[in-house]
Structures are given as C-alpha cells and as structure tokens.
Design a protein around this motif. Sequence first.
Motif, mmCIF file in Angstrom:
data_model
loop_
_atom_site.group_PDB
_atom_site.id
_atom_site.type_symbol
_atom_site.label_atom_id
_atom_site.label_comp_id
_atom_site.label_asym_id
_atom_site.label_seq_id
_atom_site.Cartn_x
_atom_site.Cartn_y
_atom_site.Cartn_z
ATOM 1 N N LYS A 113 0.854 -1.310 0.099
ATOM 2 C CA LYS A 113 -0.045 0.022 0.088
ATOM 3 C C LYS A 113 0.909 1.161 0.006
ATOM 4 O O LYS A 113 0.773 2.268 -0.583
ATOM 5 C CB LYS A 113 -0.854 0.017 1.319
ATOM 6 N N TYR A 114 1.785 1.152 0.814
ATOM 7 C CA TYR A 114 2.836 2.425 0.760
ATOM 8 C C TYR A 114 3.526 2.557 -0.494
ATOM 9 O O TYR A 114 3.558 3.799 -1.032
ATOM 10 C CB TYR A 114 3.967 2.161 1.777
ATOM 11 N N ARG A 115 3.887 1.531 -1.063
ATOM 12 C CA ARG A 115 4.484 1.385 -2.534
ATOM 13 C C ARG A 115 3.642 2.096 -3.610
ATOM 14 O O ARG A 115 3.927 2.826 -4.495
ATOM 15 C CB ARG A 115 4.995 0.086 -3.076
ATOM 16 N N ARG A 116 2.202 1.954 -3.368
ATOM 17 C CA ARG A 116 1.396 2.336 -4.636
ATOM 18 C C ARG A 116 1.080 3.843 -4.149
ATOM 19 O O ARG A 116 0.953 4.431 -5.143
ATOM 20 C CB ARG A 116 -0.160 1.596 -4.158
ATOM 21 N N LEU A 117 1.216 4.152 -2.749
ATOM 22 C CA LEU A 117 0.986 5.585 -2.545
ATOM 23 C C LEU A 117 2.125 6.550 -2.624
ATOM 24 O O LEU A 117 1.912 7.902 -2.673
ATOM 25 C CB LEU A 117 0.211 5.797 -1.201
ATOM 26 N N TYR A 118 3.299 5.957 -2.956
ATOM 27 C CA TYR A 118 4.437 6.637 -2.701
ATOM 28 C C TYR A 118 4.659 7.574 -3.906
ATOM 29 O O TYR A 118 4.246 7.092 -5.163
ATOM 30 C CB TYR A 118 5.653 5.828 -2.587
ATOM 31 N N GLY A 119 4.873 9.007 -3.640
ATOM 32 C CA GLY A 119 5.014 9.853 -4.862
ATOM 33 C C GLY A 119 3.593 10.610 -4.962
ATOM 34 O O GLY A 119 3.690 11.490 -5.931
ATOM 35 N N HIS A 120 2.721 10.155 -4.204
ATOM 36 C CA HIS A 120 1.496 10.920 -4.395
ATOM 37 C C HIS A 120 1.333 11.620 -2.891
ATOM 38 O O HIS A 120 2.245 11.646 -2.330
ATOM 39 C CB HIS A 120 0.336 10.039 -4.472
#
Length: 230
Positions: A113-120
């Motif tokens: 979940k963190y990886r998906r959200l990273y950069g946002h």
Amino acid sequence: MNILIIEDEELAVTKLKKTLADVAPDAIVMGVTDSISASIQWLEENPHPDIILSDIELTDGQSFEIFRNLTVESMLIFITSYDEYAMQAFKLNSIDYLLKPVQKDELRAAIEKYRRLYGHSKTNAVSDSKDIEQLLRSFRLVQPVQYRKRFLVKSLQKLISISIEDIGYFYFEELTFFKTFDNKAYVVDYTLDEIEAMVDPETFSEPAVHISFPYKVFRELRITLVTDFL
C-alpha cells in the motif's frame, strides 16, 4: 525504503525484523526505539524514514503522543494487540493498522500500500471513510481495555513522563491541568471527559463535594479528578 521500528518488546522486534526481511528485502531498518522519549529524540536527531512501524502501548505511554508532539513526514503503520485505537491511528498519518501477532501477508499488504501511494500525497493515504469503516469492522476483537498509566507533558521545553500514581488531581481552568503530589502543575491536551475515559473506573469512588469542587477520588491511588471547576 528506510524504516524506523518503535517497539518495547525485544522478541516482537526480532520477529518484526524477520517478517520485514521476508516481505520487503529492500527495506533498511534505520533504528529501533522503545519509548516515547527515545523515539522523539531519535526523530529529532535523524532524517525521517519512509515508514515508521510503531507499537501503540509503550512503557511510558501511547505512541500517539510522539506524533502529537512532533511533526513527522513518515508514513505510519501501527501494530498493536488491541483494536480500540484504530480511529485514533487514522487521524494521524497512518496507512495501516495491524493486530499482533503480525501476519506476513498483512505486513506485505501494508508495505505494498505504501509503494502504491509513494509519490502521491502521503497525507491522503487513508482519505476514504468507507475504507476506515471497513478496517474498523475487520478489527472487532474482544480485548481487555488498557487504561492510561502515564501522561506525557512539557516542562521547561522538554517532554517528561508522569506516572498516574504521582498525580494528585486533574482540573480545568481555560486549559486542562493536573497537579502532582509535590504541588507541580502541568497542562495536558485532553478534556476532563477524555481523561475520565483513560483512567481505570474501578479506582473511582462515588462523586462527593470537597472545597467547592465536585470530584471523584481514586481509592487506591488517591487521585482526584475534578469534573467541574466552580
């Protein structure tokens, strides 16, 4: 991906590191802290990690106090044995809330979940109330309530932890205060109603009147909770 672990049980730290190595081999554990004060000091002295894996119940209080007293840019994953703190967790910069013992698949999902959200926008990691409601429903376990044993307060620009056994009474005078048995007063960031919910009701006697203050007396700890300042 850099990670800080906040946990006061050595065995839990060992297991968490092993599970983390399995689900996120690229993760680097920058440090491990075991208390509120140690965590605040670490975060003040080091670059903030990408993720903080934090237990909630620590020896000197609840880890929420760390993030209420310090601006932290890291994403938070709370790990605890109890489900009643979930709503408080999501009011902070939290992306997940895991119950002990931590399952490998659950930790992997939280990291992903963190990886998906990273950069946002990290502050919007959990913005949908339906997601929160669904998570809360999934944590409905019967667990004993853990009452507050210490309060973290500011004194001379420092944070100190005061045992509830050292507190004489709480009172409200524009702000909420408590006074210790050695006659020192400290401000706390809670209402009297919130404090009453934090302390063990088994230690209260019936309300009485004393020096114009309605109050409740702790039978065992001799602590007075002022419920209305006249």
